[in-house]
Design a protein around this motif. Structure first.
Motif, mmCIF file in Angstrom:
data_model
loop_
_atom_site.group_PDB
_atom_site.id
_atom_site.type_symbol
_atom_site.label_atom_id
_atom_site.label_comp_id
_atom_site.label_asym_id
_atom_site.label_seq_id
_atom_site.Cartn_x
_atom_site.Cartn_y
_atom_site.Cartn_z
ATOM 1 N N UNK A 148 0.823 -1.208 0.000
ATOM 2 C CA UNK A 148 0.000 0.000 0.000
ATOM 3 C C UNK A 148 0.862 1.265 0.000
ATOM 4 N N UNK A 149 1.991 1.195 0.681
ATOM 5 C CA UNK A 149 2.870 2.360 0.757
ATOM 6 C C UNK A 149 3.510 2.703 -0.585
ATOM 7 N N UNK A 150 3.560 1.728 -1.489
ATOM 8 C CA UNK A 150 4.141 1.991 -2.808
ATOM 9 C C UNK A 150 3.129 1.743 -3.935
ATOM 10 N N UNK A 151 1.862 1.935 -3.615
ATOM 11 C CA UNK A 151 0.799 1.649 -4.581
ATOM 12 C C UNK A 151 0.874 2.514 -5.834
ATOM 13 N N UNK A 152 1.554 3.646 -5.742
ATOM 14 C CA UNK A 152 1.661 4.514 -6.913
ATOM 15 C C UNK A 152 2.495 3.897 -8.034
ATOM 16 N N UNK A 153 3.213 2.792 -7.748
ATOM 17 C CA UNK A 153 4.003 2.143 -8.806
ATOM 18 C C UNK A 153 3.099 1.563 -9.893
ATOM 19 N N UNK A 154 1.815 1.404 -9.581
ATOM 20 C CA UNK A 154 0.879 0.818 -10.542
ATOM 21 C C UNK A 154 0.180 1.864 -11.413
ATOM 22 N N UNK A 155 0.360 3.127 -11.082
ATOM 23 C CA UNK A 155 -0.329 4.180 -11.833
ATOM 24 C C UNK A 155 0.502 4.618 -13.037
ATOM 25 N N UNK A 156 -0.126 4.635 -14.186
ATOM 26 C CA UNK A 156 0.548 5.036 -15.418
ATOM 27 C C UNK A 156 -0.495 5.519 -16.419
ATOM 28 N N UNK A 157 -0.041 5.859 -17.592
ATOM 29 C CA UNK A 157 -0.953 6.309 -18.643
ATOM 30 C C UNK A 157 -1.875 5.196 -19.137
ATOM 31 N N UNK A 158 -1.601 3.966 -18.720
ATOM 32 C CA UNK A 158 -2.502 2.862 -19.062
ATOM 33 C C UNK A 158 -3.898 3.088 -18.483
ATOM 34 N N UNK A 159 -3.980 3.940 -17.467
ATOM 35 C CA UNK A 159 -5.275 4.292 -16.884
ATOM 36 C C UNK A 159 -6.249 4.779 -17.952
ATOM 37 N N UNK A 160 -5.730 5.556 -18.868
ATOM 38 C CA UNK A 160 -6.586 6.126 -19.911
ATOM 39 C C UNK A 160 -7.200 5.023 -20.768
ATOM 40 N N UNK A 161 -6.397 4.026 -21.095
ATOM 41 C CA UNK A 161 -6.884 2.928 -21.933
ATOM 42 C C UNK A 161 -7.914 2.078 -21.203
ATOM 43 N N UNK A 162 -7.629 1.743 -19.950
ATOM 44 C CA UNK A 162 -8.527 0.842 -19.229
ATOM 45 C C UNK A 162 -9.837 1.522 -18.836
ATOM 46 N N UNK A 163 -9.751 2.691 -18.235
ATOM 47 C CA UNK A 163 -10.961 3.380 -17.785
ATOM 48 C C UNK A 163 -11.758 3.931 -18.961
ATOM 49 N N UNK A 164 -11.111 4.746 -19.776
ATOM 50 C CA UNK A 164 -11.803 5.398 -20.884
ATOM 51 C C UNK A 164 -12.276 4.377 -21.920
ATOM 52 N N UNK A 165 -11.409 3.412 -22.232
ATOM 53 C CA UNK A 165 -11.754 2.396 -23.221
ATOM 54 C C UNK A 165 -12.913 1.525 -22.775
ATOM 55 N N UNK A 166 -12.908 1.146 -21.505
ATOM 56 C CA UNK A 166 -13.991 0.315 -20.973
ATOM 57 C C UNK A 166 -15.324 1.051 -21.054
ATOM 58 N N UNK A 167 -15.315 2.321 -20.672
ATOM 59 C CA UNK A 167 -16.554 3.106 -20.683
ATOM 60 C C UNK A 167 -17.099 3.248 -22.100
ATOM 61 N N UNK A 168 -16.224 3.518 -23.063
ATOM 62 C CA UNK A 168 -16.662 3.640 -24.457
ATOM 63 C C UNK A 168 -17.356 2.367 -24.922
ATOM 64 N N UNK A 169 -16.753 1.237 -24.617
ATOM 65 C CA UNK A 169 -17.308 -0.047 -25.030
ATOM 66 C C UNK A 169 -18.649 -0.325 -24.358
ATOM 67 N N UNK A 170 -18.729 -0.048 -23.063
ATOM 68 C CA UNK A 170 -19.957 -0.327 -22.324
ATOM 69 C C UNK A 170 -21.107 0.579 -22.753
ATOM 70 N N UNK A 171 -20.802 1.839 -23.048
ATOM 71 C CA UNK A 171 -21.877 2.734 -23.469
ATOM 72 C C UNK A 171 -22.384 2.399 -24.867
ATOM 73 N N UNK A 172 -21.514 1.884 -25.700
ATOM 74 C CA UNK A 172 -21.971 1.422 -27.012
ATOM 75 C C UNK A 172 -23.008 0.321 -26.846
ATOM 76 N N UNK A 173 -22.732 -0.586 -25.911
ATOM 77 C CA UNK A 173 -23.670 -1.678 -25.657
ATOM 78 C C UNK A 173 -24.983 -1.169 -25.077
ATOM 79 N N UNK A 174 -24.876 -0.222 -24.126
ATOM 80 C CA UNK A 174 -26.085 0.339 -23.523
ATOM 81 C C UNK A 174 -26.955 1.028 -24.569
ATOM 82 N N UNK A 175 -26.322 1.827 -25.408
ATOM 83 C CA UNK A 175 -27.072 2.550 -26.440
ATOM 84 C C UNK A 175 -27.682 1.600 -27.463
#
Length: 274
Positions: A148-175
């Motif tokens: 937990x003290x070094x949890x920031x080692x997991x944060x990177x620009x990959x966040x954009x792909x996982x969060x943003x990409x997942x939402x785009x895909x899910x909203x396409x399905x919802x619509x």
């Protein structure tokens, strides 16, 4: 012991078997079992006898995520427990191995094996990152605290792909479903917006904000179906735009710190060697 010297063909439906003493016999498929199947079933039977080892005792981190951690709970909300476990070396190295996760669906609990947990965190898996950043910790060993003290080692620009990409895909399905049936899963729509809000904060501030209670009223309005799908979509599009701008400005590294993650995993494994 014997070998198959002829397999079924055309009108001949039997196998021809030759034994090591030279004798031969014809057998049908139901008359014998493949040695591989015998070995597999033997291993499974042995594993059943191995089950007295209670893997739950190896759970070293347990936390609360879900609506209670998000600040979106209502009276009927469940308590979702997540975390990870570190098996003994004997179990990890054995023929039987250990499962990638321990699940208790009835009680909404799930605990990943530590290596699986770390690999998912390196991929910026939202559920895993929420475990690392939730303020609602139920149990945490000294080793888990180290992570937990070094949890920031997991944060990177990959966040954009996982969060943003997942939402785009899910909203396409919802619509798509809405255009076909006029039905919307409002709770799912709410959590998709919540993910965008959390992802934007993470990429802007280098911190995963699990508690999203400042948006509670707006998000629960979506969950309760009190807003139109067009309004939800309008908010989503504005968040996508903000996410993209934040991505271009972020100070997060391109990739997570694989070296430190690997060092931690090796350290954890060594602790379990007797």
């Amino acid at each position: 012991m014997a070998v198959v010297v002829r397999i079924p063909y055309e009108k001949v439906s039997s196998f021809r078997i030759k034994f090591f003493d030279g004798a031969e016999s014809s057998l049908y498929r139901d008359d014998f079992h493949l040695r591989r199947d015998y070995y597999d079933s033997s291993l499974e039977n042995s594993f059943d006898k191995f089950k007295p080892f209670e893997l739950n005792e190896f759970i070293i981190f347990k936390c609360i995520i879900g609506s209670r951690a998000y600040g979106l709970e209502v009276e009927s909300s469940d308590t979702d427990l997540r975390g990870f476990y570190l098996p003994s070396a004997d179990l990890h190295w054995s023929l039987y191995g250990v499962p990638e996760q321990l699940e208790d669906q009835q009680n909404d609990e799930c605990y990943w094996e530590i290596e699986k947990f770390i690999k998912l965190a390196l991929k910026a898996n939202p559920n895993i990152l929420e475990c690392l950043y939730t303020p609602m910790i139920v149990k945490s060993s000294e080793l888990a605290n180290d992570l937990l003290e070094q949890r920031d080692i997991f944060l990177s620009k990959l966040l954009y792909q996982t969060y943003n990409g997942y939402v785009l895909n899910q909203f396409k399905r919802l619509n798509h479903k809405f255009s076909k049936s006029g039905v919307i899963k409002w709770k799912h729509a709410m959590h998709i917006i919540r993910l965008l809000l959390s992802g934007i904060t993470a990429i802007q501030e280098g911190f995963v904000s699990v508690d999203i209670s400042k948006y509670r009223d707006s998000l629960l309005s979506i969950k309760n179906g009190e807003v139109s799908i067009s309004e939800v979509n309008k908010w989503r599009l504005s968040l996508h735009e903000e996410f993209e701008i934040s991505y271009k400005k972020t100070s997060l590294p391109d990739l997570p710190n694989y070296k430190k993650a690997n060092e931690f995993l090796i350290k954890a494994r060594k602790q379990m060697v007797k």
